[in-house]
Design a protein around this motif. Structure first.
Motif, mmCIF file in Angstrom:
data_model
loop_
_atom_site.group_PDB
_atom_site.id
_atom_site.type_symbol
_atom_site.label_atom_id
_atom_site.label_comp_id
_atom_site.label_asym_id
_atom_site.label_seq_id
_atom_site.Cartn_x
_atom_site.Cartn_y
_atom_site.Cartn_z
ATOM 1 N N ILE A 48 0.851 -1.186 0.000
ATOM 2 C CA ILE A 48 0.000 0.000 0.000
ATOM 3 C C ILE A 48 0.889 1.239 0.000
ATOM 4 O O ILE A 48 1.664 1.466 0.931
ATOM 5 C CB ILE A 48 -0.937 0.014 1.229
ATOM 6 N N VAL A 49 0.762 2.040 -1.054
ATOM 7 C CA VAL A 49 1.553 3.265 -1.153
ATOM 8 C C VAL A 49 0.846 4.368 -0.373
ATOM 9 O O VAL A 49 -0.350 4.584 -0.559
ATOM 10 C CB VAL A 49 1.722 3.683 -2.626
ATOM 11 N N PRO A 50 1.541 5.065 0.528
ATOM 12 C CA PRO A 50 0.899 6.166 1.273
ATOM 13 C C PRO A 50 0.297 7.194 0.326
ATOM 14 O O PRO A 50 0.931 7.618 -0.643
ATOM 15 C CB PRO A 50 2.066 6.755 2.077
ATOM 16 N N HIS A 51 -0.958 7.549 0.597
ATOM 17 C CA HIS A 51 -1.699 8.437 -0.298
ATOM 18 C C HIS A 51 -2.189 9.642 0.484
ATOM 19 O O HIS A 51 -2.773 9.500 1.561
ATOM 20 C CB HIS A 51 -2.883 7.684 -0.910
ATOM 21 N N PHE A 52 -1.952 10.837 -0.039
ATOM 22 C CA PHE A 52 -2.365 12.067 0.636
ATOM 23 C C PHE A 52 -3.676 12.555 0.046
ATOM 24 O O PHE A 52 -3.808 12.707 -1.167
ATOM 25 C CB PHE A 52 -1.293 13.142 0.479
ATOM 26 N N ILE A 53 -4.666 12.772 0.918
ATOM 27 C CA ILE A 53 -5.956 13.320 0.504
ATOM 28 C C ILE A 53 -6.016 14.761 1.007
ATOM 29 O O ILE A 53 -5.853 14.999 2.204
ATOM 30 C CB ILE A 53 -7.115 12.495 1.075
ATOM 31 N N PRO A 54 -6.242 15.721 0.132
ATOM 32 C CA PRO A 54 -6.290 17.125 0.579
ATOM 33 C C PRO A 54 -7.354 17.338 1.651
ATOM 34 O O PRO A 54 -8.474 16.851 1.532
ATOM 35 C CB PRO A 54 -6.625 17.892 -0.705
ATOM 36 N N GLY A 55 -7.003 18.056 2.692
ATOM 37 C CA GLY A 55 -7.945 18.335 3.765
ATOM 38 C C GLY A 55 -7.828 17.337 4.897
ATOM 39 O O GLY A 55 -6.995 16.427 4.884
ATOM 40 N N ARG A 56 -8.703 17.496 5.880
ATOM 41 C CA ARG A 56 -8.734 16.566 7.013
ATOM 42 C C ARG A 56 -9.612 15.378 6.679
ATOM 43 O O ARG A 56 -10.785 15.534 6.346
ATOM 44 C CB ARG A 56 -9.273 17.267 8.267
ATOM 45 N N THR A 57 -9.046 14.190 6.758
ATOM 46 C CA THR A 57 -9.817 12.979 6.478
ATOM 47 C C THR A 57 -10.797 12.746 7.620
ATOM 48 O O THR A 57 -10.408 12.429 8.740
ATOM 49 C CB THR A 57 -8.893 11.763 6.313
ATOM 50 N N MET A 58 -12.099 12.877 7.331
ATOM 51 C CA MET A 58 -13.133 12.782 8.351
ATOM 52 C C MET A 58 -13.646 11.363 8.530
ATOM 53 O O MET A 58 -14.174 11.015 9.585
ATOM 54 C CB MET A 58 -14.296 13.703 8.003
ATOM 55 N N GLY A 59 -13.513 10.554 7.501
ATOM 56 C CA GLY A 59 -14.023 9.192 7.604
ATOM 57 C C GLY A 59 -13.662 8.372 6.389
ATOM 58 O O GLY A 59 -13.197 8.892 5.366
ATOM 59 N N ILE A 60 -13.883 7.067 6.497
ATOM 60 C CA ILE A 60 -13.566 6.138 5.420
ATOM 61 C C ILE A 60 -14.705 5.144 5.259
ATOM 62 O O ILE A 60 -15.544 4.979 6.141
ATOM 63 C CB ILE A 60 -12.246 5.395 5.692
ATOM 64 N N VAL A 206 -13.473 10.413 13.893
ATOM 65 C CA VAL A 206 -13.353 9.768 12.586
ATOM 66 C C VAL A 206 -14.476 8.750 12.459
ATOM 67 O O VAL A 206 -14.734 7.983 13.405
ATOM 68 C CB VAL A 206 -11.978 9.092 12.406
ATOM 69 N N ILE A 207 -15.153 8.742 11.324
ATOM 70 C CA ILE A 207 -16.274 7.828 11.093
ATOM 71 C C ILE A 207 -15.826 6.723 10.142
ATOM 72 O O ILE A 207 -15.373 6.997 9.024
ATOM 73 C CB ILE A 207 -17.487 8.576 10.516
ATOM 74 N N THR A 269 -23.866 11.731 7.202
ATOM 75 C CA THR A 269 -23.357 12.296 8.459
ATOM 76 C C THR A 269 -22.086 13.096 8.206
ATOM 77 O O THR A 269 -21.930 14.213 8.727
ATOM 78 C CB THR A 269 -23.070 11.178 9.473
ATOM 79 N N MET A 270 -21.175 12.536 7.398
ATOM 80 C CA MET A 270 -19.937 13.259 7.109
ATOM 81 C C MET A 270 -20.200 14.526 6.308
ATOM 82 O O MET A 270 -19.518 15.542 6.494
ATOM 83 C CB MET A 270 -18.960 12.337 6.368
ATOM 84 N N LYS A 271 -21.194 14.492 5.428
ATOM 85 C CA LYS A 271 -21.517 15.693 4.667
ATOM 86 C C LYS A 271 -22.026 16.795 5.582
ATOM 87 O O LYS A 271 -21.669 17.968 5.424
ATOM 88 C CB LYS A 271 -22.549 15.363 3.587
ATOM 89 N N TRP A 272 -22.854 16.436 6.573
ATOM 90 C CA TRP A 272 -23.355 17.427 7.512
ATOM 91 C C TRP A 272 -22.249 17.950 8.423
ATOM 92 O O TRP A 272 -22.342 19.055 8.961
ATOM 93 C CB TRP A 272 -24.498 16.831 8.345
ATOM 94 N N LEU A 273 -21.218 17.154 8.604
ATOM 95 C CA LEU A 273 -20.089 17.591 9.433
ATOM 96 C C LEU A 273 -19.086 18.442 8.653
ATOM 97 O O LEU A 273 -18.125 18.930 9.233
ATOM 98 C CB LEU A 273 -19.381 16.381 10.029
ATOM 99 N N GLY A 274 -19.297 18.578 7.347
ATOM 100 C CA GLY A 274 -18.444 19.457 6.563
ATOM 101 C C GLY A 274 -17.613 18.795 5.493
ATOM 102 O O GLY A 274 -16.813 19.479 4.842
ATOM 103 N N ALA A 275 -17.744 17.505 5.276
ATOM 104 C CA ALA A 275 -16.985 16.849 4.204
ATOM 105 C C ALA A 275 -17.460 17.388 2.855
ATOM 106 O O ALA A 275 -18.661 17.497 2.614
ATOM 107 C CB ALA A 275 -17.162 15.338 4.269
#
Length: 357
Positions: A48-60, A206-207, A269-275
């Motif tokens: 697994i290559v480390p992957h950067f997602i712009p912003g704060r990762t709120m959930g997966i 984190v969700i 839920t994540m969308k309401w939290l700002g994702a």
């Protein structure tokens, strides 16, 4: 006498051979100790290559299946939150088929006991959820004395990626099952998000949404509905998620989603939290996996991450004031010299270039 003795020895030998080789062996017990889980995830994270997602990762979003050949799929998702700072992990997972539920259910216990260790439940969050208007049920019997295998898989993955940082982390598994997905998820997800905002802990959570995508009789029939769902995840479009799986007009054309309730609850839920954006990290179906025996029943899986874009910080580099003033002086001096030179040339030669205004 010798003949009878030989017959007796022969019978004993035959009986011993039958007991040793003819009897059905006992099924091998699965070792769920932490040493075994650690080796499984070490192999899963190997490529697994480390992957950067712009912003704060709120959930997966990770697959809802404990099979070991799916662990690399989950590794893609868990790798994205390994560098985040959070205090509580909310795990949204489908309720077992044997558990009667219409809504949400949480455990009301201090710890979740597993073969790989003890995980502390966020009692403060549980009490606030139970006292809210969410109508949450209590489901201790699902988590004790034995936790569901899929929950143990998520806890093992979190323990692997967080290492020693897992000690202060609190956990809250939430079972999800709706009889009316469209109406109930649009009531429950915003209410849960607002509760987290009122408690001012939305940035410390984190969700993890545990879900599969679709089921079908062949891989060919699963591609079109999966494409719509994957695009909906990228755009955090819960309407498409609900429509793709619950529209009666599509019942004879599209496979039924197995875990849409948890999926819709998680992304809304994540969308309401700002994702504001999602990213598909990996996708596959069961026909592509090694341990699949029945390839006539195809299930698709996805690993995705959701993040909120940060406010762009002002890019003001640190500079030496004296150096900046000296550079300005030098530029001004050169400009004055150029202006003077061109003015003198124009005075001597009227046909020459005019100096700048």
């Amino acid at each position: 006498m010798k003949i009878s003795r030989l017959i007796h020895i022969g019978l004993i030998s035959c009986l011993t051979f039958q007991l040793a080789w003819g009897a059905s062996p006992e099924p091998a017990k699965i070792d769920n100790t932490w040493a075994n889980w650690d080796k499984r995830f070490e192999r899963a994270f190997q490529d697994i290559v480390p992957h950067f997602i712009p912003g704060r990762t709120m959930g997966i979003v990770v697959p809802n299946d404990p099979r070991p050949d799916l662990l690399p799929m989950s590794a893609f998702g868990y790798e994205t939150i390994s560098r985040e700072n959070f205090n509580t992990v909310i795990i949204l997972m489908p309720a077992p088929d044997t558990f009667t539920l219409d809504g949400l259910a949480v455990p009301d216990m201090e710890f979740i006991e597993t073969p790989i260790g003890r995980f502390r439940v966020d009692q403060n969050l549980v009490s606030h959820i139970q006292n809210s208007n969410l109508g949450v049920f209590t489901a201790n019997e699902v988590f004790s004395p034995k936790v569901p295998p899929i929950l143990e898989t998520q806890l093992a993955a979190l323990k692997f990626v967080l290492k020693k940082k897992i000690e202060p982390i609190r956990f809250l598994p939430i079972l999800v099952k709706f009889s009316d997905l469209n109406n109930q998820v649009k009531d429950s997800a915003p209410a849960l998000a607002e509760l987290l905002k009122d408690l001012e802990i939305e940035n410390n959570i984190v969700i993890v949404t545990v879900t599969n995508l679709n089921r079908s009789t062949s891989p060919g029939k699963i591609i079109q509905p999966d494409s719509r769902l994957l695009n909906a995840l990228r755009n955090i479009d819960v309407e498409t998620v609900i429509e793709t799986t619950t529209n009666p007009e599509n019942a004879d054309k599209l496979p039924l989603s197995s875990d849409t309730d948890a999926l819709a609850m998680g992304i809304l839920t994540m969308k309401w939290l700002g994702a504001d954006h999602g990213e598909i990290l990996a996708w596959c179906h069961s026909g592509q996996l090694v341990l699949t025996k029945d390839k006539s029943k195809t299930t698709s899986f996805v690993s995705a991450a959701f993040a909120s874009g940060p406010v762009a910080p002002p890019k003001i580099p640190h500079v030496d004031r004296e150096k900046m003033v000296s550079i300005f002086d030098e530029l001004l001096r050169s400009d004055i010299l150029a202006l003077t030179r061109q003015t003198c040339v124009r005075v001597l030669d009227p046909t020459g270039a005019a100096p700048p205004a």
